[in-house]
Write an enzyme that holds these catalytic residues in place. Structure first.
Site, PDB file in Angstrom:
ATOM      1  CG  ASN A 169      -0.372  -0.070   2.514  1.00 57.60           C
ATOM      2  OD1 ASN A 169       0.815  -0.333   2.633  1.00 57.60           O
ATOM      3  ND2 ASN A 169      -1.156   0.159   3.549  1.00 57.60           N
ATOM      4  CB  THR A 195       4.695  -9.188  -6.132  1.00 56.63           C
ATOM      5  OG1 THR A 195       5.608 -10.159  -5.620  1.00 56.63           O
ATOM      6  CG2 THR A 195       4.513  -9.415  -7.622  1.00 56.63           C
ATOM      7  CG  ASP A 230      10.623 -18.759   4.775  1.00 54.74           C
ATOM      8  OD1 ASP A 230      10.060 -17.699   5.133  1.00 54.74           O
ATOM      9  OD2 ASP A 230      10.130 -19.892   4.945  1.00 54.74           O
ATOM     10  N   GLY A 245       3.560  -5.087   7.014  1.00 59.48           N
ATOM     11  CA  GLY A 245       2.660  -5.930   6.236  1.00 59.48           C
ATOM     12  C   GLY A 245       1.685  -6.652   7.130  1.00 59.48           C
ATOM     13  N   GLY A 246       1.265  -7.829   6.677  1.00 62.39           N
ATOM     14  CA  GLY A 246       0.255  -8.574   7.420  1.00 62.39           C
ATOM     15  C   GLY A 246       0.887  -9.560   8.383  1.00 62.39           C
ATOM     16  CG  ASP A 247      -1.313 -13.094   9.135  1.00 62.48           C
ATOM     17  OD1 ASP A 247      -0.826 -13.108   7.991  1.00 62.48           O
ATOM     18  OD2 ASP A 247      -2.429 -13.593   9.426  1.00 62.48           O
ATOM     19  N   GLY A 249       4.471 -11.195   9.059  1.00 59.63           N
ATOM     20  CA  GLY A 249       5.464 -10.645   9.984  1.00 59.63           C
ATOM     21  C   GLY A 249       5.607 -11.505  11.236  1.00 59.63           C
ATOM     22  CD  GLU A 264       2.223  -0.761  10.548  1.00 59.89           C
ATOM     23  OE1 GLU A 264       1.181  -1.462  10.641  1.00 59.89           O
ATOM     24  OE2 GLU A 264       2.455   0.032   9.637  1.00 59.89           O
ATOM     25  CB  CYS A 298      -1.739  -0.558   8.788  1.00 59.32           C
ATOM     26  SG  CYS A 298      -0.593   0.799   8.767  1.00 59.32           S
ATOM     27  NE  ARG A 451       3.020   5.351   7.669  1.00 60.07           N
ATOM     28  CZ  ARG A 451       3.713   5.649   6.567  1.00 60.07           C
ATOM     29  NH1 ARG A 451       5.012   5.818   6.630  1.00 60.07           N
ATOM     30  NH2 ARG A 451       3.112   5.738   5.400  1.00 60.07           N
TER      31      ARG A 451
END
Ligand code: G3H
Length: 496
Positions: A169, A195, A230, A245-247, A249, A264, A298, A451
């Site tokens: 985003n 991406t 990874d 980003g999302g989970d 993280g 975050e 977010c 933010r």
């Protein structure tokens, strides 16, 4: 135009190159990854599918370049950053064009993102010069049992190689919020862009290239998460990870080694509305906070917790204001644009259907065409509905009516997330008490969560993250303390 003019060298045919060792390169994999335009739902760009071997080379180059960079005078490091900021701002239009095509960001907001990023880089350079130019002197005799025989000099030194992983985003702004602090602090930087947003990020990286940073210090690898995700985050050459980003993280945090992490990971930011609030202010902030960039922030308002006595009035006002939102393609600068992907649209739709089945009141008819979802306000949402807790990352906002402030605080604190929250009231004492009670990294009083400004601290509690961001905090986080202790001769020693 993207990929032309000064940006010509970053593309080969129709595939954008990756950046390593101060050069734009094609991956030995011979493969590429397609980026789907969320609006047309057809391939827009292609980027290199880098290999693990290429990641290894990038890490080696970063390690070598960092050693010299750490010894480059601080004022000179700042000069490089100021130059990159100026080049970035000069080329805001082609970069914004990528944001429009890759992530369907409304054209005007896309330009704002690039300009804000330039400002962020410059501010970081200035802040860094001050923060890193200072150290500390401690003397030993303040601790019991010690003579004044030891002087401890401490200063901040870089961590080494910082891996930056920004989200789709804000692929430019949330990249530079990691790149600039890392560089001013004397670190090397490896960027793995999302991406969708990768091509905007590659253009931004080219601005750093044009600013003349040393070879190998900055790199940008693109490719499939399954191949290099990874591998990057668990790479022994990485000394710090800054991820937004999302989970994913959470998974990264579990796998990463013993290195500092800045994470975050989203939020379910609540907007608590009390009976004495300025209802026009509330309305403006719910619409802006809930629906700007189609709710894909977010810090978007993700649940409204409103006192029953003012709920009808606010819902009516919000509905009226929502009717003015323009809906359509980002090129036309519409307020509501297609969400980033089909899977995201499907997820949002799942939350809407669950709420429908469980009896939420639809303030508008649910409408979707491709990835474009019309803005929707759901009233009378109850805690048994998924949308009361989950983050839609789309233009759908639930309203939960509450009968006491405590009920609002309880709902907010029962969330797994703890990024921001906001409270609307004219009573400052109440506002501060609510702020104290909310388990979130930030509470905004009489404004929607956000933010910025970018030098403010920005942090999430619980599953919203680890560590604090904002320019100053990021610079500090990307350094460690180094001490030199001067031991004086024994007390019997005499001068001369
Ligand atoms: O999406 C997460 C961003 O950190 C939110 O930033 O409040 O400037 O939109 P923003």
């Amino acid at each position: 135009m993207a990929g032309t003019g000064v940006f010509e060298e970053i593309i080969d045919g129709e595939v954008y190159k990756y950046y390593a060792d101060g050069e734009w390169k094609k991956s030995a994999s011979g493969k590429s990854v397609s980026i789907i335009n969320p609006t047309t739902r057809t391939p827009q760009y292609k980027v290199q599918a880098c290999t693990q071997e290429e990641v290894n080379k990038v890490m080696d180059a970063a390690k070598a370049a960092q050693k010299l960079w750490a010894r480059t005078p601080l004022w000179k490091r700042a000069e490089f950053l100021h130059k990159a900021a100026a080049i970035l701002k000069e080329h805001k239009n082609p970069i914004a064009e990528c944001l429009v095509k890759e992530i369907a960001k409304p054209a005007k907001d896309a330009v704002t993102e690039v300009v804000r990023s330039g400002d962020l880089i410059s501010y970081t350079a200035e802040d860094g010069v001050r923060i890193l130019g200072e150290g500390k002197l401690l003397v030993s005799d303040s601790f019991p049992g010690n003579e004044r025989s030891k002087y401890c000099l401490s200063s901040k030194i870089p961590l080494g190689v910082v891996l930056a992983i920004p989200p789709f985003n804000y692929p430019v702004n949330l990249a530079v919020s990691k790149i600039a602090p890392a560089l001013i602090a004397g670190n090397a930087l490896v960027l793995k862009p999302p991406t969708q947003g990768a091509v905007a990020a590659l253009h931004m990286i080219h601005c750093f290239h044009l600013a003349g940073f040393p070879k190998g210090l900055i790199s940008c690898v693109t490719g499939k998460g399954s191949e290099i995700g990874d591998f990057l985050t668990m790479h022994p050459g990485v000394n710090c990870i800054s991820f937004t980003g999302g989970d994913t993280g959470i998974a990264i945090s579990k796998k990463a080694g013993m290195i500092p992490l800045q994470m975050e990971l989203g939020g379910k930011d609540a907007c608590i509305v009390l009976e004495d609030a300025d209802l026009d202010l509330v309305t403006a902030n719910i619409v802006k906070g809930g629906y700007s960039y189609s709710g894909q922030r977010c810090t978007a308002v993700k649940v409204v917790l409103i006192m029953e006595s003012v709920a009808d009035a606010v819902v009516e006002k919000v509905k009226a204001k929502m009717a003015n939102l323009t809906i359509g393609p980002p090129e036309e600068n519409c307020d509501i644009t297609p969400v980033v992907s089909e899977s995201s649209a499907n997820f949002i739709e799942g939350l809407v259907m669950d709420a429908k089945q469980k009896g939420a009141t639809f303030c508008q008819e649910y409408r979707r065409e491709g990835n474009l979802i019309w803005p929707l306000l759901l009233d009378h949402v109850r805690p048994d509905m998924r949308i009361a807790w989950e983050e839609p990352f789309g233009p759908v906002l639930p309203v939960i009516r509450i009968s006491s402030v405590e009920e609002g605080i309880h709902h907010c604190n029962a969330s797994n997330f703890g990024l921001q929250g906001c409270v609307f009231t004219r009573d400052i004492n109440k506002a501060i008490m609510i702020s104290d009670a909310l388990e979130t990294g930030t509470v905004q009083i009489n404004s929607a969560p956000a933010r910025g400004p970018d030098h403010f601290p920005f942090q999430g509690l619980k599953e919203s993250g680890i560590g604090s961001q904002g320019i100053t905090n990021s610079i500090n986080m990307m350094t460690k303390i180094k001490s030199t202790v001067i031991n004086l001769p024994s007390p019997s020693y005499t001068i001369g």
